[in-house]
Design a protein around this motif. Structure first.
Motif, PDB file in Angstrom:
ATOM      1  N   LYS A   1       0.688  -1.182  -0.164  1.00 63.53           N
ATOM      2  CA  LYS A   1       0.003  -0.034   0.156  1.00 63.53           C
ATOM      3  C   LYS A   1       0.702   1.243  -0.129  1.00 63.53           C
ATOM      4  CE  LYS A   1      -3.144  -2.612   2.419  1.00 63.53           C
ATOM      5  NZ  LYS A   1      -4.375  -3.141   1.480  1.00 63.53           N
ATOM      6  N   ALA A   2       1.961   1.231   0.800  1.00 64.59           N
ATOM      7  CA  ALA A   2       2.886   2.421   0.609  1.00 64.59           C
ATOM      8  C   ALA A   2       4.278   1.731   1.008  1.00 64.59           C
ATOM      9  CB  ALA A   2       2.600   3.452   1.490  1.00 64.59           C
ATOM     10  N   TYR A   3       5.359   2.487   0.540  1.00 66.15           N
ATOM     11  CA  TYR A   3       6.655   2.184   0.894  1.00 66.15           C
ATOM     12  C   TYR A   3       7.055   3.091   2.165  1.00 66.15           C
ATOM     13  CZ  TYR A   3      11.791   1.681   0.827  1.00 66.15           C
ATOM     14  OH  TYR A   3      13.092   1.297   1.427  1.00 66.15           O
TER      15      TYR A   3
ATOM     16  N   SER B   1       1.063  -5.600  -5.995  1.00 63.28           N
ATOM     17  CA  SER B   1       0.111  -4.369  -6.552  1.00 63.28           C
ATOM     18  C   SER B   1       0.153  -3.409  -5.578  1.00 63.28           C
ATOM     19  CB  SER B   1      -1.443  -5.149  -6.910  1.00 63.28           C
ATOM     20  OG  SER B   1      -1.867  -5.497  -5.348  1.00 63.28           O
ATOM     21  N   THR B   2      -0.613  -2.005  -6.161  1.00 60.19           N
ATOM     22  CA  THR B   2      -0.543  -1.073  -5.223  1.00 60.19           C
ATOM     23  C   THR B   2      -1.956  -0.195  -5.782  1.00 60.19           C
ATOM     24  OG1 THR B   2       1.725  -0.687  -4.945  1.00 60.19           O
ATOM     25  CG2 THR B   2       0.312   1.155  -4.646  1.00 60.19           C
ATOM     26  N   LEU B   3      -2.601   0.153  -4.564  1.00 60.70           N
ATOM     27  CA  LEU B   3      -3.834   1.006  -4.969  1.00 60.70           C
ATOM     28  C   LEU B   3      -3.599   2.479  -5.156  1.00 60.70           C
ATOM     29  CD1 LEU B   3      -6.895   0.920  -5.047  1.00 60.70           C
ATOM     30  CD2 LEU B   3      -7.288   1.198  -2.625  1.00 60.70           C
TER      31      LEU B   3
ATOM     32  N   TYR C   1      -2.670  10.555  -1.724  1.00 59.45           N
ATOM     33  CA  TYR C   1      -1.615   9.915  -0.755  1.00 59.45           C
ATOM     34  C   TYR C   1      -0.656   8.921  -1.386  1.00 59.45           C
ATOM     35  CZ  TYR C   1      -4.918  11.960   2.393  1.00 59.45           C
ATOM     36  OH  TYR C   1      -5.785  12.843   3.021  1.00 59.45           O
ATOM     37  N   VAL C   2      -1.046   8.006  -2.565  1.00 60.28           N
ATOM     38  CA  VAL C   2      -0.238   7.162  -3.133  1.00 60.28           C
ATOM     39  C   VAL C   2       0.156   7.655  -4.570  1.00 60.28           C
ATOM     40  CG1 VAL C   2       0.345   4.779  -3.667  1.00 60.28           C
ATOM     41  CG2 VAL C   2      -1.233   5.239  -1.876  1.00 60.28           C
ATOM     42  N   ASP C   3       0.973   8.648  -4.592  1.00 57.11           N
ATOM     43  CA  ASP C   3       1.115   9.683  -5.580  1.00 57.11           C
ATOM     44  C   ASP C   3       2.091   9.019  -6.417  1.00 57.11           C
ATOM     45  OD1 ASP C   3       3.286  10.235  -4.049  1.00 57.11           O
ATOM     46  OD2 ASP C   3       2.741  12.436  -3.577  1.00 57.11           O
ATOM     47  N   VAL C   4       2.732   9.853  -7.463  1.00 58.53           N
ATOM     48  CA  VAL C   4       3.721   9.119  -8.587  1.00 58.53           C
ATOM     49  C   VAL C   4       5.166   8.887  -7.591  1.00 58.53           C
ATOM     50  CG1 VAL C   4       5.059   9.618 -10.551  1.00 58.53           C
ATOM     51  CG2 VAL C   4       2.743  10.045 -10.344  1.00 58.53           C
ATOM     52  N   ASP C   5       5.282  10.156  -6.783  1.00 60.18           N
ATOM     53  CA  ASP C   5       6.518   9.835  -5.879  1.00 60.18           C
ATOM     54  C   ASP C   5       6.656   8.397  -5.161  1.00 60.18           C
ATOM     55  OD1 ASP C   5       7.701  11.974  -6.909  1.00 60.18           O
ATOM     56  OD2 ASP C   5       7.037  13.410  -5.226  1.00 60.18           O
ATOM     57  N   GLU C   6       5.368   8.185  -4.449  1.00 62.32           N
ATOM     58  CA  GLU C   6       5.330   6.959  -3.652  1.00 62.32           C
ATOM     59  C   GLU C   6       5.469   5.708  -4.371  1.00 62.32           C
ATOM     60  OE1 GLU C   6       5.277   5.299   0.115  1.00 62.32           O
ATOM     61  OE2 GLU C   6       5.511   7.244  -0.407  1.00 62.32           O
ATOM     62  N   VAL C   7       4.796   5.563  -5.716  1.00 61.92           N
ATOM     63  CA  VAL C   7       4.837   4.604  -6.385  1.00 61.92           C
ATOM     64  C   VAL C   7       6.377   4.477  -7.150  1.00 61.92           C
ATOM     65  CG1 VAL C   7       4.435   3.690  -8.817  1.00 61.92           C
ATOM     66  CG2 VAL C   7       2.622   4.651  -7.425  1.00 61.92           C
ATOM     67  N   THR C   8       7.074   5.562  -7.153  1.00 59.52           N
ATOM     68  CA  THR C   8       8.655   5.358  -7.650  1.00 59.52           C
ATOM     69  C   THR C   8       9.084   4.770  -6.489  1.00 59.52           C
ATOM     70  OG1 THR C   8       8.196   7.374  -9.052  1.00 59.52           O
ATOM     71  CG2 THR C   8      10.645   6.720  -8.051  1.00 59.52           C
ATOM     72  N   ARG C   9       9.029   5.002  -5.177  1.00 67.00           N
ATOM     73  CA  ARG C   9       9.714   4.410  -4.194  1.00 67.00           C
ATOM     74  C   ARG C   9       9.364   3.081  -4.151  1.00 67.00           C
ATOM     75  NH1 ARG C   9       7.723   9.213  -1.881  1.00 67.00           N
ATOM     76  NH2 ARG C   9       9.213  10.765  -1.210  1.00 67.00           N
ATOM     77  N   ILE C  10       7.802   2.651  -4.276  1.00 66.94           N
ATOM     78  CA  ILE C  10       7.645   1.173  -4.167  1.00 66.94           C
ATOM     79  C   ILE C  10       8.430   0.248  -5.243  1.00 66.94           C
ATOM     80  CG2 ILE C  10       5.751  -0.394  -4.597  1.00 66.94           C
ATOM     81  CD1 ILE C  10       3.948   1.617  -3.179  1.00 66.94           C
TER      82      ILE C  10
ATOM     83  N   TYR D   1       3.954  -6.134 -11.608  1.00 67.24           N
ATOM     84  CA  TYR D   1       3.602  -4.935 -10.860  1.00 67.24           C
ATOM     85  C   TYR D   1       2.270  -4.416 -11.236  1.00 67.24           C
ATOM     86  CZ  TYR D   1       3.784  -0.509  -7.855  1.00 67.24           C
ATOM     87  OH  TYR D   1       3.414   0.407  -7.007  1.00 67.24           O
ATOM     88  N   ALA D   2       1.162  -4.367 -10.511  1.00 62.82           N
ATOM     89  CA  ALA D   2      -0.174  -3.822 -10.976  1.00 62.82           C
ATOM     90  C   ALA D   2      -0.398  -2.815 -10.277  1.00 62.82           C
ATOM     91  CB  ALA D   2      -1.176  -4.945 -10.967  1.00 62.82           C
ATOM     92  N   LEU D   3      -0.885  -1.675 -10.902  1.00 63.27           N
ATOM     93  CA  LEU D   3      -1.405  -0.403 -10.250  1.00 63.27           C
ATOM     94  C   LEU D   3      -2.740  -0.467 -10.508  1.00 63.27           C
ATOM     95  CD1 LEU D   3       1.525   1.862 -11.952  1.00 63.27           C
ATOM     96  CD2 LEU D   3       1.240   1.298  -9.467  1.00 63.27           C
ATOM     97  N   LEU D   4      -3.789  -0.230  -9.225  1.00 62.09           N
ATOM     98  CA  LEU D   4      -5.027  -0.419  -9.444  1.00 62.09           C
ATOM     99  C   LEU D   4      -5.671   1.076  -9.077  1.00 62.09           C
ATOM    100  CD1 LEU D   4      -5.289  -3.503  -7.187  1.00 62.09           C
ATOM    101  CD2 LEU D   4      -5.024  -3.513  -9.676  1.00 62.09           C
ATOM    102  N   GLY D   5      -6.921   0.907  -9.753  1.00 61.36           N
ATOM    103  CA  GLY D   5      -7.649   2.412  -9.585  1.00 61.36           C
ATOM    104  C   GLY D   5      -8.449   2.282  -8.453  1.00 61.36           C
ATOM    105  N   PHE D   6      -8.387   3.653  -7.769  1.00 67.26           N
ATOM    106  CA  PHE D   6      -9.229   3.604  -6.548  1.00 67.26           C
ATOM    107  C   PHE D   6     -10.684   4.098  -6.837  1.00 67.26           C
ATOM    108  CE2 PHE D   6     -10.934   7.031  -3.498  1.00 67.26           C
ATOM    109  CZ  PHE D   6     -10.944   6.379  -2.257  1.00 67.26           C
ATOM    110  N   ALA D   7     -11.775   3.600  -5.986  1.00 66.38           N
ATOM    111  CA  ALA D   7     -12.886   4.222  -6.025  1.00 66.38           C
ATOM    112  C   ALA D   7     -13.436   4.733  -4.617  1.00 66.38           C
ATOM    113  CB  ALA D   7     -14.276   3.159  -6.330  1.00 66.38           C
TER     114      ALA D   7
END
Length: 363
Positions: free
Chosen positions: A244-246, A285-287, A292-301, A314-320
């Motif tokens: 969910k976050a790094y 995977s990451t939601l 909150y889980v922005d591009v910078d956070e995805v880069t860290r992950i 690695y799968a990036l999932l859309g949030f609802a």
């Protein structure tokens, strides 16, 4: 025609006063303050989680009773005293001994169903089940969890009372497999909260030739996650880690738990990736939670995952909008595509965007 965007109300960060449509009102924190003012942010988040858990009569925080009984099954590492329950709500102390209300091989708190293949599984594009038309996945949803995501997509499990609900043994669950059962997926909630049951059921199903897969936050203690990975490797399945976050502070703000076990378990699993690289035994995977889980956070992950093995999918999932983050917009196309590009730039070889039907043009 481009969708009509319903404007989201602006919310205010309680620390810096910033106004934004991608601040969750229930939390009242912006991502910058979470990273730059972690102590203050964690105190605010702690109260938000406590309030959320009171809605369902769940323990507000992991118990730390002096002289209590240690559970040790997950990252929460509860020490439970008389009259208390563990954070997951499934364990208490009786007669000075740790007592499991459910989650043992003879009592699983869950519901299951047959999900026709191919399905919308995170790993579907790289899984052999994708071509198993006419067969099904035995989908096993555990009605409990080790964390407390304020954006939980399946929050209704919290309404299940482990003292009053029907349960099923691992043997009885495995007996529901038939000649059309290709695979089983343990998810939830999260199987980490009932691993003794899930491992027993997984072993029975593996002996019937069923492929065993897991979808988990990875918070189970390492020896249990090792056993889960063993079943996946033996049968042609995989472990899908929901990272969910790094940043540990961000992870704790969003979920009320450290990501320490998750990163450790992912590292241990990744070290065995090449034992059977096809189909991949580990998927991440990451939601993409807006704000909150922005591009910078995805880069860290992505950098962390690539450092273990760049071949891990690695799968990036859309949030609802769900649960206590109803005021956030759906993940935007711009956010998802930028995150995917960043993950590839970080060194990952297989990156995809899932749940594309949920994506918006809201920000």
């Amino acid at each position: 025609m481009r969708e009509q965007i319903e404007p989201q109300p602006e919310q205010i960060c309680r620390l810096c006063g910033e106004r934004s449509r991608i601040i969750a009102g229930q939390l009242g924190l912006c991502a910058d303050c979470i990273r730059e003012r972690p102590g203050e942010a964690l105190a605010i988040a702690d109260e938000a989680h406590a309030a959320a858990r009171r809605l369902f009569d769940l323990p507000e925080r992991p118990p730390r009773a002096e002289g209590g009984r240690r559970c040790g099954l997950c990252v929460q590492d509860c020490v439970i005293g008389a009259g208390e329950r563990g954070f997951c709500g499934l364990r208490e102390v009786r007669g000075g001994r740790l007592h499991h209300l459910v989650g043992t091989p003879d009592r699983g708190l869950l519901h299951w169903y047959r999900d026709s293949l191919p399905t919308n599984c995170v790993a579907d594009p790289i899984c052999a089940g994708h071509a198993q038309h006419g067969k099904h996945n035995l989908a096993v949803f555990y009605a409990s969890c080790t964390v407390d995501c304020l954006f939980c997509q399946n929050y209704h499990y919290r309404e299940v009372d482990p003292t009053k609900s029907d349960t099923i043994s691992a043997d009885a669950l495995a007996a529901e497999a038939n000649e059309r059962t290709y695979c089983v997926c343990f998810f939830g909630g999260d199987p980490a909260s009932q691993m003794p049951h899930a491992l027993a059921a997984g072993r029975c199903l593996a002996e019937q030739g069923v492929v065993v897969c897991w979808e988990t936050n990875g918070t189970a203690c390492p020896n249990l996650m090792d056993r889960a990975l063993n079943l996946a490797l033996e049968t042609g399945g995989c472990v899908k880690f929901d990272l969910k976050a790094y940043d540990d502070t961000l992870h704790r703000v969003l979920t009320a738990a450290s990501n320490r076990h998750t990163l450790e378990n992912l590292t241990r699993a990744a070290a065995r990736f090449d034992e059977r690289p096809n189909p991949p035994p580990v998927v991440v995977s990451t939601l993409l939670v807006p704000g909150y889980v922005d591009v910078d956070e995805v880069t860290r992950i992505a950098r962390f995952v690539a450092a273990q093995n760049p071949a891990i999918p690695y799968a990036l999932l859309g949030f609802a909008p769900h649960f206590l983050f109803p005021d956030l917009p759906r993940t935007s196309v711009r956010h998802a595509e930028a995150a995917a590009a960043a993950a590839r730039q970080a060194g990952l070889e297989t990156v995809r965007i899932g749940n594309r039907h949920l994506l918006s043009h809201a920000y």
